[in-house]
Design an enzyme around this catalytic site. Structure first.
Site, PDB file in Angstrom:
ATOM      1  N   LYS A 138      -4.855  -6.516   3.469  1.00 21.52           N
ATOM      2  CA  LYS A 138      -4.840  -5.402   2.505  1.00 21.52           C
ATOM      3  C   LYS A 138      -6.251  -5.110   1.991  1.00 21.52           C
ATOM      4  CE  LYS A 138      -3.213  -2.238  -0.305  1.00 21.52           C
ATOM      5  NZ  LYS A 138      -3.922  -2.148  -1.528  1.00 21.52           N
ATOM      6  N   GLU A 181     -10.134   2.302   3.578  1.00 20.62           N
ATOM      7  CA  GLU A 181      -9.755   3.426   2.682  1.00 20.62           C
ATOM      8  C   GLU A 181     -11.004   3.982   1.972  1.00 20.62           C
ATOM      9  OE1 GLU A 181      -6.390   2.600  -0.089  1.00 20.62           O
ATOM     10  OE2 GLU A 181      -7.811   3.093  -1.677  1.00 20.62           O
ATOM     11  N   SER A 223       0.841  -1.199   0.000  1.00 20.17           N
ATOM     12  CA  SER A 223       0.000   0.000   0.000  1.00 20.17           C
ATOM     13  C   SER A 223       0.866   1.236   0.000  1.00 20.17           C
ATOM     14  CB  SER A 223      -0.929   0.031   1.204  1.00 20.17           C
ATOM     15  OG  SER A 223      -1.675   1.249   1.164  1.00 20.17           O
ATOM     16  N   HIS A 272      -7.838  -3.149   4.591  1.00 17.12           N
ATOM     17  CA  HIS A 272      -7.235  -1.808   4.504  1.00 17.12           C
ATOM     18  C   HIS A 272      -7.969  -0.999   3.437  1.00 17.12           C
ATOM     19  CE1 HIS A 272      -4.626   0.965   2.265  1.00 17.12           C
ATOM     20  NE2 HIS A 272      -3.994   1.213   3.399  1.00 17.12           N
ATOM     21  N   ASN A 273      -8.194  -1.608   2.286  1.00 21.33           N
ATOM     22  CA  ASN A 273      -8.844  -0.875   1.202  1.00 21.33           C
ATOM     23  C   ASN A 273     -10.314  -0.577   1.510  1.00 21.33           C
ATOM     24  OD1 ASN A 273      -6.379  -1.177  -0.043  1.00 21.33           O
ATOM     25  ND2 ASN A 273      -7.268  -1.534  -2.060  1.00 21.33           N
TER      26      ASN A 273
HETATM   27  C1  6PG Z   1      -3.130   1.426  -1.797  1.00 21.58           C
HETATM   28  C2  6PG Z   1      -4.361   1.604  -2.628  1.00 21.58           C
HETATM   29  C3  6PG Z   1      -4.191   0.944  -3.950  1.00 21.58           C
HETATM   30  C4  6PG Z   1      -5.153   1.429  -5.017  1.00 21.58           C
HETATM   31  C5  6PG Z   1      -6.583   1.158  -4.701  1.00 21.58           C
HETATM   32  C6  6PG Z   1      -7.495   1.971  -5.594  1.00 21.58           C
HETATM   33  O1  6PG Z   1      -3.285   0.934  -0.698  1.00 21.58           O
HETATM   34  O2  6PG Z   1      -2.055   1.796  -2.250  1.00 21.58           O
HETATM   35  O3  6PG Z   1      -5.462   1.072  -1.983  1.00 21.58           O
HETATM   36  O4  6PG Z   1      -4.214  -0.426  -3.742  1.00 21.58           O
HETATM   37  O5  6PG Z   1      -4.980   2.792  -5.212  1.00 21.58           O
HETATM   38  O6  6PG Z   1      -6.806  -0.191  -4.893  1.00 21.58           O
HETATM   39  O7  6PG Z   1      -8.704   1.386  -5.503  1.00 21.58           O
HETATM   40  P1  6PG Z   1      -9.971   1.824  -6.306  1.00 21.58           P
HETATM   41  O8  6PG Z   1      -9.550   2.043  -7.726  1.00 21.58           O
HETATM   42  O9  6PG Z   1     -10.896   0.686  -6.141  1.00 21.58           O
HETATM   43  O10 6PG Z   1     -10.427   3.096  -5.665  1.00 21.58           O
END
Ligand code: 6PG
Length: 497
Positions: free
Chosen positions: A200, A207, A135, A203-204
């Site tokens: 992860k 996010e 990430s 985490h997303n």
């Molecule tokens: C990270 C981000 C990376 C990516 C996302 C974008 O942790 O660096 O999460 O993995 O930018 O997957 O996700 P979306 O395109 O679904 O918003």
């Protein structure tokens, strides 16, 4: 040659940045990409680095056989290729090119965690399949990402020194330090195959929700207080100095103060309001539904992206349903801002509580024994959800690794007691003003439902028994005993006259 310590297959944005980060930290890196432009770019940037003392070298390979020949044994090969079938395809090609059972293949993509589990089983005995979710985007990969590793534990000893060197670092107070400073690395071995990619994924999910919460506050401030984007950016920049300090807050403040070079309008106003998604937030929401572990705010964040994509329907609805009349009195702006600040913070706590609850559920089901303090630790820097309050999350799990819910930790209980009133006012005012707040509102409902020792599911169970004989448990009998009421033959309570 046989002296490269690691190979990188796939030299796109992430692969190239990881490779250069490794070179920067003195490792010898072999690289391969089907696209020769990507190879040339990586070679050029690595050459500039290699001119400096203490740096490693980057060796481009023309094909996989050449790549394997450049590596010391056991060979360590990181893949930075699109998630899905390509991972299997490249791994199979590596086997065909001569990979041995002790060699290590590391998937650094955003793979679905269950695919990673299948892969580990599939390649058992043929190679050591390992995974490391990364990430931090391009800048993170280049100068210090957060690395969530899992898989064959015997592979970790080879991978660990490299991952610890290139990961983001924090000082003893959990504050980020430079890539070459001493500090605790945001890289950890989290468990068997699948665990790293699962962490992860969550985490997303967090996010997605965190981004949505910030967007809702921006929406409210621009709709109700009619604040220009740049002013909202300044408010966010101020908030970023306190408990809300985070990377997402920082970039939102910066974005809102940016002007479009073409039109000189606030940049954010020329961006079309239709959100994209690659799917990791959706995976988290689906996982929450399948496990029956509530993560409503993460799911709402996915729905909010879906709603944003229905632009045509929204335009029609906007013409059919008049906007809610705004209150005539000028609101106390400072009070509104304080409420929104607290709402954003409390909702964020609820989102993390949902994310960690998912981690707990799946860790127990899979027997992973995830270390929640270690996870909070490696999210303190490098990753997209890095935030100052992850230091308190770390402390909460260090104090009580079996914490039932993050919100039960004393520090967060105190925070909620002090700030929940502002949270409620913000949600209530948004409803009155007709401004959507699906994330902040669902987080409040999550918190309120969590604090209800008794929920109305008693009536729901009775409804199920009434129309479908689905049975119910009684409050005065052991839960395992199931009952069914003969509804037709049962007297009703007499109404008092
Ligand atoms: C990270 C981000 C990376 C990516 C996302 C974008 O942790 O660096 O999460 O993995 O930018 O997957 O996700 P979306 O395109 O679904 O918003």
């Amino acid at each position: 040659m046989h002296n490269a310590e690691i190979a990188m297959i796939g030299l796109g944005v992430m692969g190239k940045s990881l490779a250069l980060n490794l070179v920067d930290h003195g490792f010898q890196v072999a690289g391969f990409d089907l696209n020769s432009d990507n190879v040339a770019r990586a070679q050029q940037e690595a050459a500039t680095l290699a001119a400096m003392p203490g740096k490693g070298r980057f060796l481009a390979a023309a094909n996989l056989t050449e790549l394997l020949a450049q590596l010391a044994t056991p060979r360590v090969i990181a893949l930075s290729v699109p998630a899905g079938a390509v991972v299997d395809q490249v791994t199979d090609e590596l086997l065909a090119a001569g990979l041995q059972p002790e060699d290590i293949v590391i998937d650094t993509g955003n793979s679905l965690w269950t695919d990673t589990e299948v892969r580990e089983r599939r390649y058992q005995g043929k190679l050591r399949f390992f995974s490391t979710a990364v990430s931090g985007g391009e800048a993170g990969a280049r100068h210090g990402p957060s690395l969530m590793a899992s898989g064959d534990p015997s592979a970790w000893q080879y991978v660990k020194p490299m991952w610890h060197a290139i990961a983001a670092k924090v000082d003893a107070d959990g504050m980020p330090v430079g890539p070459f400073d001493d500090g605790e690395a945001c890289a950890a071995y989290l468990g068997p195959a699948g665990a790293g990619h699962y962490v992860k994924m969550v985490h997303n999910g967090i996010e997605y929700a965190d981004m949505q919460l910030i967007c809702e506050v921006y929406h409210y401030l621009s709709e109700v207080l009619a604040m220009p984007a740049a002013d909202i950016g300044q408010v966010f920049a101020r908030w970023n100095q306190g408990v809300l300090n985070s990377y997402l807050m920082e970039i939102s403040a910066d974005i809102l103060q940016t002007r479009d070079p073409e039109t000189d309008r606030p940049f954010v106003e020329v961006v079309l309001d239709k959100a994209g998604q690659k799917g990791t937030g959706l995976w988290t929401a689906v996982n929450s539904l399948q496990e029956g572990t509530p993560a409503p705010t993460i799911a709402q964040a996915v729905f909010a992206r879906a709603m944003s994509s229905q632009k045509t329907q929204r335009i029609t609805a906007a013409s059919l349903f008049k906007a809610q009349a705004k209150s005539a009195s000028v609101p106390d702006r400072e009070a509104v801002l304080d409420d929104l600040h607290d709402a954003l913070y409390c909702a964020k706590l609820a989102v993390y509580a949902q994310g960690f609850d998912l981690l707990k559920t799946t860790s127990e089901r899979q027997g992973w024994q995830l270390d929640f303090a270690a996870i909070a630790k490696i999210w303190r820097a490098g990753c997209i959800i890095r935030a100052i309050f992850l230091q308190q999350v770390t402390a909460a799990y260090q104090q009580n690794p079996a914490l039932e819910n993050l919100l039960f930790a004393e520090h967060f209980r105190t925070e909620l007691a002090e700030r929940a009133t502002g949270w409620r006012s913000a949600v209530a005012n948004a409803a009155l003003q007709g401004v959507p707040m699906p994330g902040i509102g669902s987080a409040l409902s999550y918190f309120d439902a969590l604090r209800c020792a008794v929920l109305p599911a008693n009536l729901l169970q009775a409804q199920r028994d009434y129309f479908g004989s689905h049975t119910y448990s009684r409050t005065d009998q052991p839960e395992a005993d199931k009952f069914h009421l003969t509804w037709n033959a049962t007297p009703r309570v007499q109404q008092a006259q």
